[in-house]
Design a protein around this motif. Structure first.
Motif, mmCIF file in Angstrom:
data_model
loop_
_atom_site.group_PDB
_atom_site.id
_atom_site.type_symbol
_atom_site.label_atom_id
_atom_site.label_comp_id
_atom_site.label_asym_id
_atom_site.label_seq_id
_atom_site.Cartn_x
_atom_site.Cartn_y
_atom_site.Cartn_z
ATOM 1 N N MET A 74 34.085 104.562 43.801
ATOM 2 C CA MET A 74 35.156 103.604 43.506
ATOM 3 C C MET A 74 34.570 102.244 43.135
ATOM 4 O O MET A 74 35.064 101.574 42.233
ATOM 5 N N ALA A 75 33.511 101.854 43.836
ATOM 6 C CA ALA A 75 32.887 100.565 43.522
ATOM 7 C C ALA A 75 32.306 100.607 42.108
ATOM 8 O O ALA A 75 32.404 99.628 41.348
ATOM 9 N N GLU A 76 31.770 101.767 41.728
ATOM 10 C CA GLU A 76 31.198 101.906 40.383
ATOM 11 C C GLU A 76 32.303 101.842 39.317
ATOM 12 O O GLU A 76 32.163 101.195 38.284
ATOM 13 N N ARG A 77 33.432 102.511 39.604
ATOM 14 C CA ARG A 77 34.553 102.488 38.653
ATOM 15 C C ARG A 77 35.102 101.059 38.523
ATOM 16 O O ARG A 77 35.385 100.585 37.426
ATOM 17 N N ASP A 78 35.208 100.354 39.649
ATOM 18 C CA ASP A 78 35.681 98.955 39.611
ATOM 19 C C ASP A 78 34.738 98.119 38.752
ATOM 20 O O ASP A 78 35.177 97.254 37.989
ATOM 21 N N ARG A 79 33.436 98.377 38.926
ATOM 22 C CA ARG A 79 32.457 97.590 38.172
ATOM 23 C C ARG A 79 32.627 97.853 36.663
ATOM 24 O O ARG A 79 32.746 96.922 35.874
#
Ligand code: CDP
Length: 225
Positions: free
Chosen positions: A177-182
């Motif tokens: 999720m953090a990667e998608r947000d980034r």
């Protein structure tokens, strides 16, 4: 009377779709899940083995297949590709991994933005996504930016996945999720960002109903003005 629009943007797992559906239900508006549209494109790329980062190839795919979006039961957006109902495949972890790639393509965004605006011309809508208040509906009646901390967002998503029988760990989810947000925040076209006139709501530790009531009050106030 011209249609009313409520734009709800925010990062993955902030609770946008749950909240947006309830707000739409209470107001008797149409709920449009724009993430499902991007997911449909990623699903088709995967099925047809098209590279999700190849703008020309994905654009060709969009032109050669028939996409249809309808309001289904439970207010979910029902998605049909070439007449086949693909709705249940759209939230698979595999599609989630690819979706930010197709969503970064300007060719895809302009096509989907057109489809999304067409709904808001005809109907009062609650629309959720990443760029609704900033790009798709810059004149939305009410704009909300819904957030929550990443651990809480990942815990909510884990529960959803477990209910669907997918085996993923909390650590993996926090990371993806953090990667998608980034990716969503750093892309050049229509990145995830807060519109100047959006109201920011942090849903960490708040109940769904509390957030729904907060948004309904905003709509009521905007309408009275
Ligand atoms: O439910 P969740 O927040 O995980 O995601 P979603 O709303 O289904 O959106 C999936 C992905 O589609 C996002 O991570 C974005 O990459 C993309 N998206 C977008 O770029 N613009 C939108 N208006 C909606 C979704």
């Amino acid at each position: 009377m011209s249609p009313i629009s409520v734009a709800i943007d925010g990062p993955a797992g902030a609770g946008k779709s749950t909240v947006a559906k309830l707000v739409a239900e209470r107001l008797n508006f149409l709920y449009i899940d724009t993430g499902a549209m991007y997911r449909a494109v990623a699903y088709l790329c995967n099925k047809e083995q098209v590279n999700c980062s190849d703008g020309a190839a994905v654009s060709h795919l969009l032109s050669n297949h028939d996409f249809r979006f309808e309001e289904g039961h439970d207010m979910n957006l029902q998605v049909y590709i070439d007449g086949e109902d693909v709705t249940t495949h759209l939230r698979n972890p595999g599609v989630s991994k690819l979706v930010s790639l197709v969503a970064a393509l300007p060719e895809v965004r302009s096509r989907l933005t057109e489809w999304q605006r067409a709904f808001a011309v005809k109907h009062s809508v609650v629309m959720d996504g990443r760029d609704i208040g900033t790009v798709v509906l810059p004149h939305a009646t009410v704009k909300v930016f819904l957030t929550a901390n990443v651990e809480e967002r990942a815990r909510r998503r884990l529960k959803e996945y477990q209910e669907q029988g997918f085996d993923v760990s909390l650590g993996e989810l926090i990371q993806s999720m953090a990667e998608r947000d980034r990716l969503d925040s750093e892309r050049e076209v229509a990145p995830l960002s807060i519109a100047d006139d959006a109201v920011k709501i942090d849903s960490t530790g708040k109940t769904i109903n509390g957030v729904v009531e907060e948004i309904l009050r905003l709509v009521e106030n905007a309408h009275v003005r």
